[in-house]
Motif scaffolding. Structure first.
Motif, PDB file in Angstrom:
ATOM      1  N   SER A  30      27.638 -26.800 -46.970  1.00 48.15           N
ATOM      2  CA  SER A  30      26.325 -26.768 -47.606  1.00 48.15           C
ATOM      3  C   SER A  30      25.355 -25.897 -46.806  1.00 48.15           C
ATOM      4  CB  SER A  30      25.786 -28.193 -47.723  1.00 48.15           C
ATOM      5  OG  SER A  30      24.488 -28.187 -48.241  1.00 48.15           O
ATOM      6  N   THR A  31      25.388 -26.049 -45.495  1.00 49.75           N
ATOM      7  CA  THR A  31      24.517 -25.267 -44.615  1.00 49.75           C
ATOM      8  C   THR A  31      24.842 -23.778 -44.711  1.00 49.75           C
ATOM      9  OG1 THR A  31      24.298 -27.121 -43.103  1.00 49.75           O
ATOM     10  CG2 THR A  31      23.787 -24.946 -42.225  1.00 49.75           C
ATOM     11  N   ILE A  32      26.127 -23.462 -44.721  1.00 49.94           N
ATOM     12  CA  ILE A  32      26.546 -22.061 -44.849  1.00 49.94           C
ATOM     13  C   ILE A  32      26.072 -21.505 -46.186  1.00 49.94           C
ATOM     14  CG2 ILE A  32      28.531 -20.520 -45.108  1.00 49.94           C
ATOM     15  CD1 ILE A  32      29.995 -22.383 -43.073  1.00 49.94           C
ATOM     16  N   GLY A  33      26.277 -22.263 -47.246  1.00 44.82           N
ATOM     17  CA  GLY A  33      25.842 -21.828 -48.571  1.00 44.82           C
ATOM     18  C   GLY A  33      24.347 -21.583 -48.642  1.00 44.82           C
ATOM     19  N   GLU A  34      23.574 -22.494 -48.072  1.00 46.45           N
ATOM     20  CA  GLU A  34      22.118 -22.340 -48.060  1.00 46.45           C
ATOM     21  C   GLU A  34      21.701 -21.111 -47.254  1.00 46.45           C
ATOM     22  OE1 GLU A  34      20.514 -26.016 -46.622  1.00 46.45           O
ATOM     23  OE2 GLU A  34      21.322 -27.144 -48.324  1.00 46.45           O
ATOM     24  N   ALA A  35      22.355 -20.900 -46.117  1.00 48.32           N
ATOM     25  CA  ALA A  35      22.028 -19.751 -45.269  1.00 48.32           C
ATOM     26  C   ALA A  35      22.350 -18.443 -45.988  1.00 48.32           C
ATOM     27  CB  ALA A  35      22.778 -19.834 -43.943  1.00 48.32           C
ATOM     28  N   VAL A  36      23.480 -18.407 -46.676  1.00 51.91           N
ATOM     29  CA  VAL A  36      23.861 -17.195 -47.424  1.00 51.91           C
ATOM     30  C   VAL A  36      22.866 -16.953 -48.561  1.00 51.91           C
ATOM     31  CG1 VAL A  36      25.618 -16.188 -48.944  1.00 51.91           C
ATOM     32  CG2 VAL A  36      26.299 -17.266 -46.801  1.00 51.91           C
ATOM     33  N   LEU A  37      22.498 -18.008 -49.275  1.00 49.17           N
ATOM     34  CA  LEU A  37      21.556 -17.858 -50.389  1.00 49.17           C
ATOM     35  C   LEU A  37      20.165 -17.432 -49.933  1.00 49.17           C
ATOM     36  CD1 LEU A  37      22.561 -20.846 -52.667  1.00 49.17           C
ATOM     37  CD2 LEU A  37      23.009 -18.406 -53.047  1.00 49.17           C
ATOM     38  N   ALA A  38      19.831 -17.720 -48.692  1.00 50.23           N
ATOM     39  CA  ALA A  38      18.526 -17.340 -48.153  1.00 50.23           C
ATOM     40  C   ALA A  38      18.466 -15.868 -47.740  1.00 50.23           C
ATOM     41  CB  ALA A  38      18.172 -18.228 -46.963  1.00 50.23           C
ATOM     42  N   LEU A  39      19.607 -15.220 -47.653  1.00 52.20           N
ATOM     43  CA  LEU A  39      19.632 -13.793 -47.282  1.00 52.20           C
ATOM     44  C   LEU A  39      19.016 -12.938 -48.379  1.00 52.20           C
ATOM     45  CD1 LEU A  39      23.292 -13.421 -45.942  1.00 52.20           C
ATOM     46  CD2 LEU A  39      21.199 -13.272 -44.579  1.00 52.20           C
ATOM     47  N   PRO A  40      18.437 -11.800 -48.012  1.00 53.46           N
ATOM     48  CA  PRO A  40      18.007 -10.845 -49.033  1.00 53.46           C
ATOM     49  C   PRO A  40      19.215 -10.410 -49.870  1.00 53.46           C
ATOM     50  CG  PRO A  40      17.115 -10.246 -46.880  1.00 53.46           C
ATOM     51  CD  PRO A  40      18.094 -11.358 -46.652  1.00 53.46           C
ATOM     52  N   ALA A  78      23.998  -8.628 -42.070  1.00 51.47           N
ATOM     53  CA  ALA A  78      24.029  -9.962 -42.678  1.00 51.47           C
ATOM     54  C   ALA A  78      24.572 -10.984 -41.683  1.00 51.47           C
ATOM     55  CB  ALA A  78      24.878  -9.946 -43.943  1.00 51.47           C
ATOM     56  N   ARG A  79      25.649 -10.625 -40.995  1.00 50.40           N
ATOM     57  CA  ARG A  79      26.209 -11.520 -39.976  1.00 50.40           C
ATOM     58  C   ARG A  79      25.185 -11.781 -38.867  1.00 50.40           C
ATOM     59  NH1 ARG A  79      31.693  -8.080 -39.478  1.00 50.40           N
ATOM     60  NH2 ARG A  79      32.920  -9.076 -41.123  1.00 50.40           N
ATOM     61  N   ASP A  80      24.471 -10.733 -38.475  1.00 53.68           N
ATOM     62  CA  ASP A  80      23.450 -10.878 -37.435  1.00 53.68           C
ATOM     63  C   ASP A  80      22.349 -11.838 -37.879  1.00 53.68           C
ATOM     64  OD1 ASP A  80      24.844  -9.121 -35.822  1.00 53.68           O
ATOM     65  OD2 ASP A  80      23.513  -7.401 -36.227  1.00 53.68           O
ATOM     66  N   LYS A  81      21.992 -11.803 -39.155  1.00 56.33           N
ATOM     67  CA  LYS A  81      20.967 -12.706 -39.687  1.00 56.33           C
ATOM     68  C   LYS A  81      21.484 -14.137 -39.798  1.00 56.33           C
ATOM     69  CE  LYS A  81      18.294  -9.320 -42.334  1.00 56.33           C
ATOM     70  NZ  LYS A  81      17.025  -9.541 -41.654  1.00 56.33           N
ATOM     71  N   LEU A  82      22.757 -14.295 -40.104  1.00 57.03           N
ATOM     72  CA  LEU A  82      23.341 -15.631 -40.259  1.00 57.03           C
ATOM     73  C   LEU A  82      23.640 -16.298 -38.917  1.00 57.03           C
ATOM     74  CD1 LEU A  82      25.839 -14.989 -43.185  1.00 57.03           C
ATOM     75  CD2 LEU A  82      23.762 -16.395 -43.265  1.00 57.03           C
ATOM     76  N   ARG A  83      23.983 -15.509 -37.933  1.00 55.68           N
ATOM     77  CA  ARG A  83      24.444 -16.048 -36.639  1.00 55.68           C
ATOM     78  C   ARG A  83      23.480 -17.072 -36.033  1.00 55.68           C
ATOM     79  NH1 ARG A  83      25.802 -11.533 -34.521  1.00 55.68           N
ATOM     80  NH2 ARG A  83      27.937 -11.713 -35.259  1.00 55.68           N
ATOM     81  N   PRO A  84      22.192 -16.772 -35.879  1.00 53.80           N
ATOM     82  CA  PRO A  84      21.322 -17.765 -35.224  1.00 53.80           C
ATOM     83  C   PRO A  84      21.171 -19.055 -36.049  1.00 53.80           C
ATOM     84  CG  PRO A  84      20.076 -15.780 -35.791  1.00 53.80           C
ATOM     85  CD  PRO A  84      21.498 -15.529 -36.151  1.00 53.80           C
TER      86      PRO A  84
END
Length: 96
Positions: A30-40, A78-84
């Motif tokens: 769920s957290t991964i999904g939310e983080a991906v959906l929050a990306l531009p 995208a990976r850089d934005k997701l990492r933190p």
């Protein structure tokens, strides 16, 4: 083909150390999904096509009519934005 931790957990459910806790796995997904959906959008679409649809960067470049170098750059960013976001979430889940 390199598998993500989630894909590995789904394919090898019989290995106890990979089955921390079903609730924790669900929370992590769920957290991964939310983080991906929050990306531009320009980053989100690359992540979805690469990890969820399992397309190679060449295929994504063709599909989106962009140079492959652009796709690789967006994937890295995208990976850089997701990492933190995901690393702090991972620590929170497994500190308990």
């Amino acid at each position: 083909m390199v598998l993500s931790k989630i894909q590995l957990q789904e394919q090898l459910p019989f290995i106890p150390f990979l089955q921390k806790d079903r609730l924790t796995q669900k929370e992590l997904r769920s957290t991964i999904g939310e983080a991906v959906l929050a990306l531009p959008l320009k980053y989100r679409e690359i992540i979805i096509l690469y990890y969820y649809e399992e397309l190679h960067t060449v295929e994504i470049a063709t599909l989106l009519q962009q140079p492959e170098s652009t796709i690789r750059t967006r994937l890295r960013r995208a990976r850089d934005k997701l990492r933190p976001v995901l690393s702090s979430e991972w620590e929170d889940l497994y500190e308990e």
